[in-house]
Design a protein around this motif. Structure first.
Motif, mmCIF file in Angstrom:
data_model
loop_
_atom_site.group_PDB
_atom_site.id
_atom_site.type_symbol
_atom_site.label_atom_id
_atom_site.label_comp_id
_atom_site.label_asym_id
_atom_site.label_seq_id
_atom_site.Cartn_x
_atom_site.Cartn_y
_atom_site.Cartn_z
ATOM 1 N N ARG A 67 20.367 -46.884 -27.833
ATOM 2 C CA ARG A 67 20.818 -46.077 -29.053
ATOM 3 C C ARG A 67 21.224 -47.341 -30.069
ATOM 4 O O ARG A 67 22.039 -48.134 -29.819
ATOM 5 C CB ARG A 67 21.923 -45.479 -28.647
ATOM 6 C CG ARG A 67 22.483 -44.634 -29.928
ATOM 7 C CD ARG A 67 23.797 -43.707 -29.271
ATOM 8 N NE ARG A 67 23.229 -42.475 -28.114
ATOM 9 C CZ ARG A 67 23.944 -41.863 -27.637
ATOM 10 N NH1 ARG A 67 25.408 -41.782 -27.884
ATOM 11 N NH2 ARG A 67 23.988 -41.142 -26.588
ATOM 12 N N VAL A 68 20.968 -46.818 -31.261
ATOM 13 C CA VAL A 68 21.115 -47.942 -32.402
ATOM 14 C C VAL A 68 21.566 -46.988 -33.413
ATOM 15 O O VAL A 68 21.326 -45.799 -33.813
ATOM 16 C CB VAL A 68 19.941 -48.551 -33.084
ATOM 17 C CG1 VAL A 68 20.282 -49.455 -34.302
ATOM 18 C CG2 VAL A 68 19.502 -49.652 -31.993
ATOM 19 N N VAL A 96 14.109 -49.349 -38.282
ATOM 20 C CA VAL A 96 14.950 -48.804 -37.129
ATOM 21 C C VAL A 96 14.175 -47.721 -36.713
ATOM 22 O O VAL A 96 13.781 -47.480 -35.546
ATOM 23 C CB VAL A 96 16.405 -48.225 -37.498
ATOM 24 C CG1 VAL A 96 16.778 -47.397 -36.471
ATOM 25 C CG2 VAL A 96 17.137 -49.580 -37.826
ATOM 26 N N TRP A 132 17.944 -43.450 -32.463
ATOM 27 C CA TRP A 132 18.924 -43.881 -33.875
ATOM 28 C C TRP A 132 19.656 -42.808 -34.521
ATOM 29 O O TRP A 132 19.422 -41.470 -34.478
ATOM 30 C CB TRP A 132 17.906 -44.394 -34.813
ATOM 31 C CG TRP A 132 16.693 -43.642 -35.296
ATOM 32 C CD1 TRP A 132 15.403 -43.576 -34.682
ATOM 33 C CD2 TRP A 132 16.739 -42.399 -36.229
ATOM 34 N NE1 TRP A 132 14.716 -42.580 -35.539
ATOM 35 C CE2 TRP A 132 15.516 -41.801 -36.169
ATOM 36 C CE3 TRP A 132 17.828 -41.816 -37.269
ATOM 37 C CZ2 TRP A 132 15.338 -40.822 -37.098
ATOM 38 C CZ3 TRP A 132 17.392 -41.011 -37.954
ATOM 39 C CH2 TRP A 132 16.262 -40.513 -37.952
#
Length: 274
Positions: free
Chosen positions: A93-94, A115, A122
């Protein structure tokens, strides 16, 4: 474990504190050495301009808060290469710190695009200008109780960096935020003249506001910002689009409370202006 890049900045610092308070293990990443990080935080020195330097910080990490500096973007930093390292490190997870201007078309969407195509889960955070940007006035307020700025009565809904950090902490820790884009603003527009008055209220004595011309502001800003960014910033501040004036409800939706006002931020940070 959660990795926080830009961990010594205006958003990174309160984010590290919020994650620790929630019981998370945190690795703080910065380009320079650790600077008064809370006890129990692991520090890793890395520069996103050299993506391989980030790799050791990602061991055991599940989520990453990603902040790309203006220098990184201005110098053509390769965010795709950074995200290749992130994905290879097992991060799932970003949460990207983007900007409100991406949504309005005033800022480039490159970081968000990178991303989105990275293949990781995300969340995008698009904050308005920070309340803390007014710290650039601190020396003048301390020295002469004066603030000089352009466009004194143009109001925009600036946001408290601590609110950004709290939203980021939720998005990093909790399910239900994948694929979401959050526009983060304060509860109401505030002008530079009103900000100066709020700082005066926090100090208990008046702060005089002096309105600069665009040319005066530009001459000051080009000392520390590239000229194209200065011109774009002045365009946005002087004649903001309806999107930049928009007050979002996303902070309240995520946190269950109203965002903090500029006056609250000024009271909390009054010592910087004394």
């Amino acid at each position: 474990m959660i990795v926080v890049t830009g961990a010594t900045g205006n958003v990174g610092r309160p984010l590290v504190r919020a994650l620790l308070a929630a019981g998370e293990r945190v690795t703080a990443v910065s380009r320079r050495g650790p600077d008064e990080l809370p006890a129990g935080v692991r520090h890793h020195q890395a520069d996103l301009a050299e993506p391989r330097t980030l790799k050791p910080a990602l061991d055991g990490a599940e989520a990453l808060f990603l902040l790309t500096s203006g220098d990184f973007l201005a110098q053509g930093g390769d965010l795709d290469a950074v995200l290749d390292v992130v994905r290879a490190g097992g991060v799932r997870r970003v949460v990207l710190l983007s900007s409100q201007g991406v949504g309005t078309g005033d800022h480039p969407s490159g970081p968000e695009d990178a991303v989105r195509r990275s293949g990781v889960e995300w969340t995008m955070l698009r904050p308005a200008g920070f309340h803390s940007n007014t710290l650039r006035w601190a020396g003048a307020v301390r020295g002469g109780r004066t603030v000089a700025a352009p466009f004194g009565d143009v109001a925009l809904p600036t946001v408290d960096p601590d609110d950004i950090a709290e939203v980021a902490a939720v998005a990093l820790r909790e399910p239900g935020h994948a694929g979401q884009v959050y526009e983060l603003t304060g509860p109401a527009p505030v002008s530079p003249r009103q900000q100066a008055a709020a700082i005066g209220e926090a100090l208990g004595e008046p702060v005089r506001f002096v309105e600069q011309s665009r040319a005066e502001a530009r001459a000051e800003m080009v000392r520390f910002m590239p000229e194209p960014i200065v011109d774009a910033t002045l365009d946005m501040l002087g004649d903001p689009s309806p999107g930049l004036r928009h007050v979002s409800q996303d902070v309240e939706r995520v946190l269950g409370r109203s965002p903090r006002t500029f006056a609250e931020w000024a009271t909390r940070n009054a010592d910087a202006f004394r």
